[in-house]
Enzyme design. Structure first.
Site, PDB file in Angstrom:
ATOM      1  N   SER A 259      27.285  -0.548   6.374  1.00  0.00           N
ATOM      2  CA  SER A 259      26.947  -0.739   7.779  1.00  0.00           C
ATOM      3  C   SER A 259      27.624   0.332   8.611  1.00  0.00           C
ATOM      4  O   SER A 259      28.847   0.484   8.571  1.00  0.00           O
ATOM      5  CB  SER A 259      27.392  -2.129   8.233  1.00  0.00           C
ATOM      6  OG  SER A 259      27.217  -2.263   9.631  1.00  0.00           O
TER       7      SER A 259
ATOM      8  N   GLY B  31      27.311   0.464  12.001  1.00  0.00           N
ATOM      9  CA  GLY B  31      27.281  -0.017  13.371  1.00  0.00           C
ATOM     10  C   GLY B  31      25.974   0.343  14.056  1.00  0.00           C
ATOM     11  O   GLY B  31      24.884   0.169  13.511  1.00  0.00           O
ATOM     12  N   ALA B  32      26.077   0.892  15.258  1.00  0.00           N
ATOM     13  CA  ALA B  32      24.889   1.251  16.034  1.00  0.00           C
ATOM     14  C   ALA B  32      24.082   2.366  15.383  1.00  0.00           C
ATOM     15  O   ALA B  32      22.932   2.601  15.762  1.00  0.00           O
ATOM     16  CB  ALA B  32      25.302   1.664  17.440  1.00  0.00           C
TER      17      ALA B  32
ATOM     18  N   GLY C 290      23.092   2.491  12.217  1.00  0.00           N
ATOM     19  CA  GLY C 290      22.200   2.035  11.174  1.00  0.00           C
ATOM     20  C   GLY C 290      22.920   1.568   9.920  1.00  0.00           C
ATOM     21  O   GLY C 290      24.124   1.298   9.935  1.00  0.00           O
TER      22      GLY C 290
ATOM     23  N   GLY D 215      27.759  -7.973  10.820  1.00  0.00           N
ATOM     24  CA  GLY D 215      27.728  -7.508   9.439  1.00  0.00           C
ATOM     25  C   GLY D 215      27.496  -8.642   8.462  1.00  0.00           C
ATOM     26  O   GLY D 215      26.839  -8.461   7.426  1.00  0.00           O
ATOM     27  N   ASP D 216      28.012  -9.827   8.786  1.00  0.00           N
ATOM     28  CA  ASP D 216      27.812 -10.990   7.929  1.00  0.00           C
ATOM     29  C   ASP D 216      26.356 -11.442   7.964  1.00  0.00           C
ATOM     30  O   ASP D 216      25.787 -11.817   6.940  1.00  0.00           O
ATOM     31  CB  ASP D 216      28.733 -12.132   8.366  1.00  0.00           C
ATOM     32  CG  ASP D 216      30.176 -11.680   8.516  1.00  0.00           C
ATOM     33  OD1 ASP D 216      30.613 -10.852   7.694  1.00  0.00           O
ATOM     34  OD2 ASP D 216      30.853 -12.141   9.451  1.00  0.00           O
TER      35      ASP D 216
END
Length: 315
Positions: A220, A222-223, A225, A251-252
């Protein structure tokens, strides 16, 4: 059925405030109380999607009892390992622009007997699971080899395991070949010991984790992708997000979407991205239901934008 393991769960209280100013008395516009911990959030997202899930965790004291009650009310089967310590309580303060301030308590210290019983409990229940998702930090009293032992026991039972942790615990577990590891950009950088400034840097770091033993890496960013590297190929996914309210548990939610969609290939990555994008647009640690998802906003491609700069480069 997806079984989750949360070695250090929490009771999470989230306040939304118009601004955060130190030393002042603030009035919250809303308040939420949720069962917390990364594995707990995965179970909540799986249940919200209409799938069966069992949450295994050590619980103690009044906060532990309340977590079990809240999860049962959401249709989640809770298998608690009773401990003498008290389950931790965390606080999150959310501001309108999406800025989140968190205070996480250290949590109880598990005895050798308690941590061993937790391993035995997971091994017993893994026989009925399609996937085991083991997530989060380890509690005090539990060494970094604990996750490695857990991966080995799950594989002995013939189950697949997804691991979402960091630091020495992640590195120790790689030797037991977890089926999926799910680091974020910061955790990727820490695992390979170097700064990541582009998507290409993250891709190389993910490849390194595979070379060390991970069968697949769901990273992951974040913003920026998400990346998936598995036996079917390498893929990059992203989604348009209108407003970010809270990134707690995003993320979960992504991991839950990934596993409920099969846990491999571009379709599973698309589900992960859709779930993560939906989660950040919800308050606190609310997990997205099918009605919250917008698959049309998701793009998944084999063409990874190697030169794209990360919004928040890791140190």
């Amino acid at each position: 059925m997806i079984l989750t393991v949360t070695p250090n769960p929490s009771l999470d209280r989230t306040y939304e405030v118009p601004f955060l100013e130190r030393g002042e008395v603030l009035r919250a516009s809303s308040e939420r109380l949720d069962p917390g911990g990364k594995g707990v959030n995965v179970s909540r997202a799986v249940a919200a999607a209409g799938h069966a899930t069992t949450a295994v965790m050590p619980l103690g004291g009044a906060p532990g009892a309340l977590i079990a009650e809240l999860l049962s009310g959401q249709g989640i089967d809770v298998t608690a390992v009773k401990i003498t310590g008290q389950t931790r309580s965390n606080i999150a303060i959310a501001e309108p622009a999406g800025t989140l301030t968190k205070i996480n308590a250290p949590g109880p210290e598990l005895t050798a007997t308690e941590s061993g019983l937790l391993l035995d409990t997971v091994r017993t229940h893994s026989l009925d699971a399609d996937w085991i998702a083991c997530c989060g930090s380890l509690p005090r009293g539990v060494g970094p080899q604990w996750y490695a032992e857990l991966v080995a026991r799950v594989h002995e039972a013939g189950a697949r395991i997804a691991l979402d942790t960091s630091g020495p615990a992640l590195l120790a577990a790689l030797g037991e070949r977890p089926d999926v590891v799910k680091p974020n950009a910061e955790e990727l950088a820490a695992a390979v010991g170097r700064r990541l400034t582009t998507v290409g840097d993250a891709l190389e770091a993910a490849r390194e984790l595979r070379s060390r033993g991970a069968a697949a890496v769901l990273a992951s960013l974040g913003a920026d992708g998400q990346l998936l590297l598995d036996s079917s190929g390498t893929y990059f996914g992203c989604a348009a997000v209108a407003v970010v309210r809270s990134n707690v548990g995003a993320g979960d939610a992504s991991l839950a979407g990934f596993l409920t969609a099969g846990g491999t290939g571009p379709d599973a990555l698309a589900a992960a991205v859709a779930h993560g994008a939906a989660a950040v647009q919800l308050p606190g640690s609310v997990m997205p239901a099918p009605a919250d998802l917008d698959p049309s906003s998701v793009t998944v491609t084999e063409d990874v934008p190697l030169d794209r700069a990360l919004t928040e480069p890791t140190i």
